[in-house]
Design an enzyme around this catalytic site. Structure first.
Site, PDB file in Angstrom:
ATOM      1  N   CYS A 128      -0.472   4.154   2.063  1.00 34.41           N
ATOM      2  CA  CYS A 128      -0.300   3.989   3.512  1.00 34.41           C
ATOM      3  C   CYS A 128       1.148   4.228   3.940  1.00 34.41           C
ATOM      4  O   CYS A 128       1.408   4.838   4.972  1.00 34.41           O
ATOM      5  CB  CYS A 128      -0.665   2.569   3.943  1.00 34.41           C
ATOM      6  SG  CYS A 128      -2.202   1.960   3.256  1.00 34.41           S
ATOM      7  N   ASP A 129       2.100   3.714   3.170  1.00 36.72           N
ATOM      8  CA  ASP A 129       3.479   3.637   3.657  1.00 36.72           C
ATOM      9  C   ASP A 129       4.468   4.542   2.926  1.00 36.72           C
ATOM     10  O   ASP A 129       5.621   4.659   3.348  1.00 36.72           O
ATOM     11  CB  ASP A 129       3.981   2.184   3.562  1.00 36.72           C
ATOM     12  CG  ASP A 129       3.150   1.256   4.448  1.00 36.72           C
ATOM     13  OD1 ASP A 129       2.643   1.739   5.474  1.00 36.72           O
ATOM     14  OD2 ASP A 129       3.012   0.078   4.114  1.00 36.72           O
ATOM     15  N   CYS A 175       0.829  -1.203   0.000  1.00 34.27           N
ATOM     16  CA  CYS A 175       0.000   0.000   0.000  1.00 34.27           C
ATOM     17  C   CYS A 175       0.870   1.262   0.000  1.00 34.27           C
ATOM     18  O   CYS A 175       1.371   1.676   1.049  1.00 34.27           O
ATOM     19  CB  CYS A 175      -0.930  -0.027   1.222  1.00 34.27           C
ATOM     20  SG  CYS A 175      -1.980   1.422   1.377  1.00 34.27           S
TER      21      CYS A 175
HETATM   22  C1  LIG Z   1       0.147  -4.114   5.085  1.00 39.28           C
HETATM   23  C2  LIG Z   1      -1.023  -3.166   4.983  1.00 39.28           C
HETATM   24  C3  LIG Z   1      -0.917  -1.893   5.527  1.00 39.28           C
HETATM   25  C4  LIG Z   1      -1.985  -1.025   5.437  1.00 39.28           C
HETATM   26  N1  LIG Z   1      -1.853   0.208   6.001  1.00 39.28           N
HETATM   27  C5  LIG Z   1      -2.894   1.065   5.971  1.00 39.28           C
HETATM   28  C6  LIG Z   1      -2.795   2.345   6.567  1.00 39.28           C
HETATM   29  O1  LIG Z   1      -1.740   2.726   7.107  1.00 39.28           O
HETATM   30  N2  LIG Z   1      -3.879   3.162   6.509  1.00 39.28           N
HETATM   31  C7  LIG Z   1      -5.048   2.784   5.888  1.00 39.28           C
HETATM   32  O2  LIG Z   1      -6.011   3.561   5.888  1.00 39.28           O
HETATM   33  N3  LIG Z   1      -5.162   1.574   5.311  1.00 39.28           N
HETATM   34  C8  LIG Z   1      -4.114   0.716   5.332  1.00 39.28           C
HETATM   35  N4  LIG Z   1      -4.227  -0.507   4.715  1.00 39.28           N
HETATM   36  C9  LIG Z   1      -5.485  -0.838   4.012  1.00 39.28           C
HETATM   37  C10 LIG Z   1      -6.560  -1.219   5.047  1.00 39.28           C
HETATM   38  O3  LIG Z   1      -6.051  -2.215   5.880  1.00 39.28           O
HETATM   39  C11 LIG Z   1      -7.814  -1.700   4.316  1.00 39.28           C
HETATM   40  O4  LIG Z   1      -8.277  -0.706   3.431  1.00 39.28           O
HETATM   41  C12 LIG Z   1      -8.917  -2.011   5.331  1.00 39.28           C
HETATM   42  O5  LIG Z   1      -8.484  -2.915   6.305  1.00 39.28           O
HETATM   43  C13 LIG Z   1     -10.133  -2.588   4.627  1.00 39.28           C
HETATM   44  O6  LIG Z   1     -11.080  -2.867   5.593  1.00 39.28           O
HETATM   45  P1  LIG Z   1     -12.230  -3.946   5.364  1.00 39.28           P
HETATM   46  O7  LIG Z   1     -13.001  -3.953   6.631  1.00 39.28           O
HETATM   47  O8  LIG Z   1     -12.943  -3.661   4.105  1.00 39.28           O
HETATM   48  O9  LIG Z   1     -11.501  -5.325   5.129  1.00 39.28           O
HETATM   49  P2  LIG Z   1     -10.351  -6.109   5.925  1.00 39.28           P
HETATM   50  O10 LIG Z   1      -9.611  -5.254   6.861  1.00 39.28           O
HETATM   51  O11 LIG Z   1      -9.600  -6.835   4.872  1.00 39.28           O
HETATM   52  O12 LIG Z   1     -11.167  -7.171   6.778  1.00 39.28           O
HETATM   53  C14 LIG Z   1     -11.805  -8.253   6.147  1.00 39.28           C
HETATM   54  C15 LIG Z   1     -12.354  -9.157   7.211  1.00 39.28           C
HETATM   55  O13 LIG Z   1     -13.194 -10.144   6.599  1.00 39.28           O
HETATM   56  C16 LIG Z   1     -12.929 -11.399   7.198  1.00 39.28           C
HETATM   57  N5  LIG Z   1     -13.365 -12.439   6.250  1.00 39.28           N
HETATM   58  C17 LIG Z   1     -12.956 -12.655   4.974  1.00 39.28           C
HETATM   59  N6  LIG Z   1     -13.618 -13.718   4.456  1.00 39.28           N
HETATM   60  C18 LIG Z   1     -14.474 -14.164   5.419  1.00 39.28           C
HETATM   61  C19 LIG Z   1     -15.417 -15.217   5.496  1.00 39.28           C
HETATM   62  N7  LIG Z   1     -15.655 -16.049   4.467  1.00 39.28           N
HETATM   63  N8  LIG Z   1     -16.105 -15.407   6.659  1.00 39.28           N
HETATM   64  C20 LIG Z   1     -15.905 -14.577   7.720  1.00 39.28           C
HETATM   65  N9  LIG Z   1     -15.035 -13.533   7.685  1.00 39.28           N
HETATM   66  C21 LIG Z   1     -14.325 -13.354   6.557  1.00 39.28           C
HETATM   67  C22 LIG Z   1     -11.447 -11.364   7.505  1.00 39.28           C
HETATM   68  O14 LIG Z   1     -11.107 -12.327   8.490  1.00 39.28           O
HETATM   69  C23 LIG Z   1     -11.320  -9.932   8.016  1.00 39.28           C
HETATM   70  O15 LIG Z   1     -11.667  -9.875   9.380  1.00 39.28           O
HETATM   71  C24 LIG Z   1      -3.188  -1.412   4.789  1.00 39.28           C
HETATM   72  C25 LIG Z   1      -3.305  -2.697   4.248  1.00 39.28           C
HETATM   73  C26 LIG Z   1      -2.233  -3.565   4.336  1.00 39.28           C
HETATM   74  C27 LIG Z   1      -2.375  -4.957   3.773  1.00 39.28           C
END
Ligand SMILES: Cc1cc2nc3c(=O)[nH]c(=O)nc-3n(C[C@H](O)[C@H](O)[C@H](O)COP(=O)(O)OP(=O)(O)OC[C@H]3O[C@@H](n4cnc5c(N)ncnc54)[C@H](O)[C@@H]3O)c2cc1C
Length: 334
Positions: free
Chosen positions: A142-143, A139
């Site tokens: 982010c970084d 990302c």
């Molecule tokens: C290394 C890294 C660093 C990042 N740093 C930043 C940052 O500094 N700032 C920022 O704003 N964003 C950052 N991001 C991006 C940010 O993490 C994502 O945009 C955000 O987490 C998305 O949120 P979400 O709730 O949509 O999904 P996610 O955070 O991906 O959560 C998905 C959830 O769904 C669950 N899940 C998936 N499939 C199933 C299933 N079949 N049954 C039950 N549960 C399931 C998973 O277990 C998880 O809990 C970063 C991402 C990464 C990978």
């Protein structure tokens, strides 16, 4: 009433799912969050989050998500460590949907919020995952900020790779783009920005084969002397046209080869775009509803957030999905 029937079942415990849960429980809806295999979501694998408002010095990704989970449970939401294998349309006991878990148990829901996120695709190198937060990132938004005056390398050839390269060039002293083909897939306008930026150099027909390859020449790389040994210092690059290999010092590796949304289990139930992102925004009364009435979606798994992929955007969508589900439930005679 069957204790397994919930007003809303939220699938996913990242920022989108947990924020939806806050709004649903505060609307007095019986709510459960199914956390999946990565409780807390993607942010739990990052160290510092500097762009979540309210923390003057930033906050650790795991700390932020653990605190969010505590907030949600303190409000009375049940969070269950469970992964969903299937959802089916199911009219019984005032429920609309049957949620099947991989342990074969079942829950019933009046409404469902999909918040299953999307995973960055990685190159697949042996120590790549261990190096996340130590120079390897999925990302740039982010970084990128952490790489001021450093040398960084972007892998990929699509829009994201080109946008990332241009964004990183604002901070970095030098940006290499490593692409395995001879031309980019990115839109012409994105390519133009890359080619017009004097800090960016494209390495065509090239693939990263190793991180921190053992080579004494690497000792002179910019960050090794300053910051010690467990950070990324260099990559080994293979030219698939000439078969040449070279070791290139770099402080950061940004992998921009795409994201895979975790939506395969709803492929037969809701409309998805060709890459699997759940389509929302097409129902004018319920902007967060999918093509299936009663199933809502939020966060990185959706077509709305696919190009933003930021925690705050996912949380914002989670808020909207929670409110939208509440409003839809209020209009139903269940
Ligand atoms: C290394 C890294 C660093 C990042 N740093 C930043 C940052 O500094 N700032 C920022 O704003 N964003 C950052 N991001 C991006 C940010 O993490 C994502 O945009 C955000 O987490 C998305 O949120 P979400 O709730 O949509 O999904 P996610 O955070 O991906 O959560 C998905 C959830 O769904 C669950 N899940 C998936 N499939 C199933 C299933 N079949 N049954 C039950 N549960 C399931 C998973 O277990 C998880 O809990 C970063 C991402 C990464 C990978």
């Amino acid at each position: 009433m069957n204790e397994n029937v919930y007003d809303t079942i939220i699938i996913g415990s990242g920022p989108a799912g947990l924020t939806a849960a806050i709004y649903n429980v505060r609307a007095d809806l019986k709510t459960i969050v199914l956390a999946g295999e990565q409780p807390g979501g993607q942010l739990t694998i990052t160290t510092a989050v500097d762009n979540w408002p309210g923390f003057p010095l930033g906050i650790g990704g795991t700390k932020l998500m653990m605190d969010m989970q505590k907030q949600v449970t303190n409000l009375g939401v049940e969070i269950k460590n469970a992964t969903v294998s299937r959802i089916s349309n199911f009219k019984l006991q005032s429920a609309n949907f049957k949620i099947e878990l991989i342990d074969k148990s079942e829950l019933l829901a009046k409404a469902v919020i999909l918040a299953t996120g999307a995973k960055a695709k990685w190159i697949g190198l042996p120590n790549e995952k261990e190096m996340i937060g130590k120079g390897v990132s999925g990302c740039a938004t982010c970084d990128g900020f952490f790489f001021r005056d450093k040398v960084v390398t972007v892998v990929g050839g699509g829009d994201t790779a080109c946008e990332d390269a241009v964004f990183l060039a604002k901070f970095a002293s030098k940006v290499y783009v490593v692409h395995r083909r001879e031309e980019f897939r990115a839109a012409a306008i994105e390519q133009k920005k890359v080619f017009g930026n004097p800090k960016i150099e494209v390495l065509w027909n090239s693939e990263i084969k190793e991180l921190n390859p053992p080579d004494p020449a690497v000792a002179g790389s910019p960050s090794l002397d300053k910051e010690g040994g467990d950070k990324l210092r260099a990559v080994k690059i293979f030219n698939n046209k000439t078969n040449e290999e070279k070791i290139m010092p770099t402080d950061g590796l940004f992998v921009a080869i795409g994201h895979t949304p975790a939506t395969e289990f709803v492929a037969d139930l809701v409309n998805r775009d060709p890459e699997g992102f759940v389509v929302i925004g097409e129902n004018k009364d319920h902007p967060m509803m999918t093509s299936m009435a009663g199933i809502f979606a939020a966060g990185d798994a959706t077509t709305i957030n696919r190009d933003f992929r930021q925690a705050i955007a996912a949380a914002g969508d989670g808020c909207k999905a929670g409110l939208d589900a509440e409003s839809w439930l209020g209009s139903q005679s269940l």
